[in-house]
Design a protein around this motif. Structure first.
Motif, PDB file in Angstrom:
ATOM      1  N   THR A  14       0.820  -1.216   0.000  1.00 36.02           N
ATOM      2  CA  THR A  14       0.000   0.000   0.000  1.00 36.02           C
ATOM      3  C   THR A  14       0.852   1.263   0.000  1.00 36.02           C
ATOM      4  O   THR A  14       0.319   2.373  -0.037  1.00 36.02           O
ATOM      5  CB  THR A  14      -0.923   0.025   1.229  1.00 36.02           C
ATOM      6  OG1 THR A  14      -0.123   0.136   2.430  1.00 36.02           O
ATOM      7  CG2 THR A  14      -1.755  -1.238   1.302  1.00 36.02           C
ATOM      8  N   LYS A  15       2.169   1.108   0.042  1.00 36.95           N
ATOM      9  CA  LYS A  15       3.046   2.266   0.192  1.00 36.95           C
ATOM     10  C   LYS A  15       3.025   3.164  -1.035  1.00 36.95           C
ATOM     11  O   LYS A  15       3.227   4.375  -0.935  1.00 36.95           O
ATOM     12  CB  LYS A  15       4.474   1.793   0.470  1.00 36.95           C
ATOM     13  CG  LYS A  15       5.358   2.821   1.148  1.00 36.95           C
ATOM     14  CD  LYS A  15       6.626   2.186   1.681  1.00 36.95           C
ATOM     15  CE  LYS A  15       7.428   3.198   2.481  1.00 36.95           C
ATOM     16  NZ  LYS A  15       8.662   2.601   3.045  1.00 36.95           N
ATOM     17  N   PHE A  19      -2.911  -8.558  -8.960  1.00 32.85           N
ATOM     18  CA  PHE A  19      -1.963  -9.545  -8.457  1.00 32.85           C
ATOM     19  C   PHE A  19      -1.318  -9.135  -7.134  1.00 32.85           C
ATOM     20  O   PHE A  19      -0.499  -9.868  -6.585  1.00 32.85           O
ATOM     21  CB  PHE A  19      -0.866  -9.786  -9.498  1.00 32.85           C
ATOM     22  CG  PHE A  19      -1.389 -10.164 -10.846  1.00 32.85           C
ATOM     23  CD1 PHE A  19      -1.932 -11.425 -11.069  1.00 32.85           C
ATOM     24  CD2 PHE A  19      -1.381  -9.254 -11.895  1.00 32.85           C
ATOM     25  CE1 PHE A  19      -2.428 -11.776 -12.315  1.00 32.85           C
ATOM     26  CE2 PHE A  19      -1.878  -9.584 -13.143  1.00 32.85           C
ATOM     27  CZ  PHE A  19      -2.407 -10.856 -13.348  1.00 32.85           C
ATOM     28  N   LEU A  20      -1.699  -7.974  -6.596  1.00 29.61           N
ATOM     29  CA  LEU A  20      -1.043  -7.474  -5.393  1.00 29.61           C
ATOM     30  C   LEU A  20      -1.174  -8.406  -4.194  1.00 29.61           C
ATOM     31  O   LEU A  20      -0.209  -8.568  -3.430  1.00 29.61           O
ATOM     32  CB  LEU A  20      -1.562  -6.072  -5.053  1.00 29.61           C
ATOM     33  CG  LEU A  20      -1.078  -4.960  -5.999  1.00 29.61           C
ATOM     34  CD1 LEU A  20      -1.743  -3.642  -5.647  1.00 29.61           C
ATOM     35  CD2 LEU A  20       0.437  -4.820  -5.955  1.00 29.61           C
ATOM     36  N   PRO A  21      -2.332  -9.054  -3.977  1.00 26.86           N
ATOM     37  CA  PRO A  21      -2.380  -9.995  -2.846  1.00 26.86           C
ATOM     38  C   PRO A  21      -1.356 -11.123  -2.981  1.00 26.86           C
ATOM     39  O   PRO A  21      -0.755 -11.545  -1.984  1.00 26.86           O
ATOM     40  CB  PRO A  21      -3.817 -10.527  -2.893  1.00 26.86           C
ATOM     41  CG  PRO A  21      -4.597  -9.434  -3.544  1.00 26.86           C
ATOM     42  CD  PRO A  21      -3.667  -8.863  -4.583  1.00 26.86           C
ATOM     43  N   ALA A  47       6.114 -11.759  -0.787  1.00 22.14           N
ATOM     44  CA  ALA A  47       7.030 -10.999   0.067  1.00 22.14           C
ATOM     45  C   ALA A  47       7.098 -11.603   1.461  1.00 22.14           C
ATOM     46  O   ALA A  47       8.184 -11.777   2.033  1.00 22.14           O
ATOM     47  CB  ALA A  47       6.595  -9.535   0.137  1.00 22.14           C
ATOM     48  N   ARG A  48       5.935 -11.938   2.019  1.00 22.86           N
ATOM     49  CA  ARG A  48       5.910 -12.544   3.358  1.00 22.86           C
ATOM     50  C   ARG A  48       6.640 -13.885   3.358  1.00 22.86           C
ATOM     51  O   ARG A  48       7.370 -14.206   4.306  1.00 22.86           O
ATOM     52  CB  ARG A  48       4.470 -12.728   3.833  1.00 22.86           C
ATOM     53  CG  ARG A  48       3.766 -11.425   4.188  1.00 22.86           C
ATOM     54  CD  ARG A  48       2.365 -11.674   4.724  1.00 22.86           C
ATOM     55  NE  ARG A  48       1.698 -10.429   5.048  1.00 22.86           N
ATOM     56  CZ  ARG A  48       1.848  -9.771   6.200  1.00 22.86           C
ATOM     57  NH1 ARG A  48       2.636 -10.269   7.141  1.00 22.86           N
ATOM     58  NH2 ARG A  48       1.204  -8.648   6.411  1.00 22.86           N
ATOM     59  N   PHE A  49       6.453 -14.674   2.315  1.00 24.14           N
ATOM     60  CA  PHE A  49       7.129 -15.962   2.223  1.00 24.14           C
ATOM     61  C   PHE A  49       8.647 -15.760   2.202  1.00 24.14           C
ATOM     62  O   PHE A  49       9.383 -16.421   2.951  1.00 24.14           O
ATOM     63  CB  PHE A  49       6.676 -16.699   0.963  1.00 24.14           C
ATOM     64  CG  PHE A  49       7.329 -18.040   0.794  1.00 24.14           C
ATOM     65  CD1 PHE A  49       6.768 -19.177   1.354  1.00 24.14           C
ATOM     66  CD2 PHE A  49       8.524 -18.171   0.099  1.00 24.14           C
ATOM     67  CE1 PHE A  49       7.379 -20.414   1.218  1.00 24.14           C
ATOM     68  CE2 PHE A  49       9.146 -19.402  -0.046  1.00 24.14           C
ATOM     69  CZ  PHE A  49       8.571 -20.525   0.525  1.00 24.14           C
ATOM     70  N   ASN A  50       9.110 -14.864   1.351  1.00 22.04           N
ATOM     71  CA  ASN A  50      10.545 -14.590   1.281  1.00 22.04           C
ATOM     72  C   ASN A  50      11.096 -14.115   2.619  1.00 22.04           C
ATOM     73  O   ASN A  50      12.182 -14.530   3.035  1.00 22.04           O
ATOM     74  CB  ASN A  50      10.832 -13.530   0.215  1.00 22.04           C
ATOM     75  CG  ASN A  50      10.907 -14.092  -1.188  1.00 22.04           C
ATOM     76  OD1 ASN A  50      11.970 -14.462  -1.671  1.00 22.04           O
ATOM     77  ND2 ASN A  50       9.764 -14.158  -1.847  1.00 22.04           N
TER      78      ASN A  50
END
Length: 364
Positions: free
Chosen positions: A131-132, A142-144, A150-153
Motif C-alpha cells: 500500500t506504500k 496480483f497485489l495480494p 514478500a511474506r514468504f521470502n
C-alpha cells in the motif's frame, strides 16, 4: 468461503538453458529442509559460513515454494513489462536520484554503463508493504499474491538464513532476525526485472557488460533462479565465473550491510551481469528478487558481541560514531548508482566513488 480463483496472467515461457560449456561457479547448496531441528541448523550454519567466506553466494533448495508457485510468480512479474504501456510506466517511474528509492519503475537508459552507452534494463519494485505506493492497472489484481510472496521470502527464507548466519557467528539465533522486522524494514522489496538484448555496437562499446561489477547494499539478496545465463561473480583470485541455473532454487548473496555488521568477516560479494552466451542472446532475461535490508534505524556497526568476530578481529570501513544507518546507506547508494561521476581507481578496471564517507568500487 473465500474464492480460490486467481486472476488470469498469460504464461511466461522462459528461455531454454544454454548448451554452452561455461566456467560455472562451484556454489554450495543449502538445504533448508534441514533447518527444522537444532542439529540441522548447526550443520547448516557451518555450510553457510564456508559458503559466505568462499564465494559470498550460495544456492538454497527445499525452501517450501513449489515449481507451480514459482512459475506463477514469473507470470506475474512479466505483466509489469508486457502488460503496461511505455506511457503508463512513466507515470509510475521512481524519482531515484532525488528520493534515493527504487519503489516503482527504473526505466531503461537510466544507468550509464560505459563509453556513453546506457542500460537496457527495466525493473519494477514493490515494497513488502504493497500500500506504500500506487501501482499500474495491470499489476493491481496480483497485489495480494505479491504480498504473500514478500511474506514468504521474509519469514520463510530470509529469517531462516539470518538464523544460520547468527549461529555461524556464535550469536543467539534471533539477533539478526530482530533487526530485520517485516514491518520496520523500510526499503525491503520485491523486484521484477527484465534485461533486453542490445545492439552489436553497444556490446562492443561496453565489452559485453550489461551491469558493472558491484556489491548489493542490503544484507541479503534472494534471486529466484532463471535460465538465461548472464550473472557472474568475481572469485577471490579475480576471475569471473558464471552462475548456473537450478530449477526452483534460490541464489542468495551477501551485501554491504552484512559486511558492515560482521566487520568484514562476510564480504559483500562482487557480481556483474554480462551478455548471455550465443544461444540465449535473442531472449529477454526476466528476474525475480527479494532485496532485504535491516530496519531503517539500524546503525551499521559491527556485532562486537560475536565470539567469532572477537577471535578473528574486526575490519572497520568507518568508525562506529560515523557509521550510517541502513536508511542513510540505502538512500546514498541508490541515488548515486549508475548516475554519478566515477573516478578511475588504483586497480585496473576499477572505478570509485565515495558515499557517506565510504569508498565504493565498481568493477568493469
Amino acid at each position: 468461503m473465500p474464492s480460490t480463483t486467481v486472476p488470469y496472467a498469460p504464461h511466461y515461457e522462459p528461455a531454454p538453458v544454454t548448451q554452452e560449456n561455461l566456467k560455472w561457479a562451484d556454489l554450495a547448496v543449502i538445504d533448508l529442509a534441514k533447518a527444522g531441528t537444532p542439529e540441522g541448523r548447526t550443520e547448516l550454519a557451518l555450510e553457510v559460513n564456508k559458503a559466505l567466506r568462499n564465494h559470498g553466494f550460495f544456492y538454497v533448495i527445499n525452501h517450501g515454494y513449489t515449481q507451480a508457485q514459482n512459475e506463477r510468480m514469473f507470470d506475474i512479474a512479466d505483466r509489469a513489462f508486457t502488460g503496461v504501456s511505455a506511457e503508463e510506466k512513466q507515470l509510475y517511474a521512481s524519482n531515484i536520484k532525488q528520493t534515493g528509492s527504487y519503489q516503482g519503475y527504473k526505466l531503461r537508459n537510466y544507468w550509464h554503463i560505459d563509453n556513453g552507452v546506457h542500460d537496457q534494463i527495466e525493473h519494477y519494485n514493490i515494497n513488502r508493504d504493497i500500500t506504500k505506493k500506487p501501482h499500474p492497472e495491470a499489476i493491481k489484481p496480483f497485489l495480494p499474491e505479491v504480498e504473500a510472496f514478500a511474506r514468504f521470502n521474509h519469514h520463510l527464507i530470509l529469517h531462516p538464513i539470518l538464523r544460520l548466519i547468527a549461529l555461524s557467528l556464535e550469536l543467539p539465533e534471533e539477533d539478526l532476525v530482530n533487526i530485520h522486522g517485516y514491518h520496520e524494514a523500510g526499503e525491503t522489496y520485491v523486484r521484477f526485472m527484465k534485461y533486453y538484448p542490445r545492439s552489436d555496437e553497444e556490446e562492443a562499446k561496453t565489452n559485453n557488460i550489461w551491469l558493472k561489477g558491484h556489491t548489493d547494499f542490503g544484507s541479503i539478496t534472494i534471486l529466484w533462479s532463471q535460465p538465461v545465463s548472464a550473472l557472474q561473480i568475481q572469485t577471490t583470485n579475480g576471475e569471473w565465473q558464471w552462475i548456473k541455473h537450478v530449477d526452483n532454487a534460490l541464489v542468495v548473496n551477501a551485501g554491504d550491510a552484512l559486511e558492515f555488521l560482521t566487520g568484514g568477516y562476510y564480504k559483500g560479494t562482487i557480481h556483474r551481469v554480462r551478455q548471455p552466451p550465443a544461444d540465449q542472446q535473442s531472449y529477454t532475461r526476466l528476474g525475480l528478487f527479494y532485496f532485504a535490508m535491516p530496519d531503517n534505524a539500524v546503525k551499521l556497526t559491527p556485532l562486537t558481541a560475536s565470539p567469532v568476530l572477537q577471535r578473528v578481529g574486526i575490519q572497520r570501513r568507518f568508525e562506529d560514531d560515523a557509521a550510517p544507518t541502513m536508511e542513510q546507506w540505502e538512500r546514498g547508494r541508490t541515488s548515486a548508482y549508475g548516475a554519478s561521476e566515477l573516478k578511475r581507481g588504483k586497480e585496473d578496471g576499477v572505478e570509485e566513488e565515495v558515499i557517506n564517507g565510504v569508498l565504493v568500487k565498481h568493477y568493469n
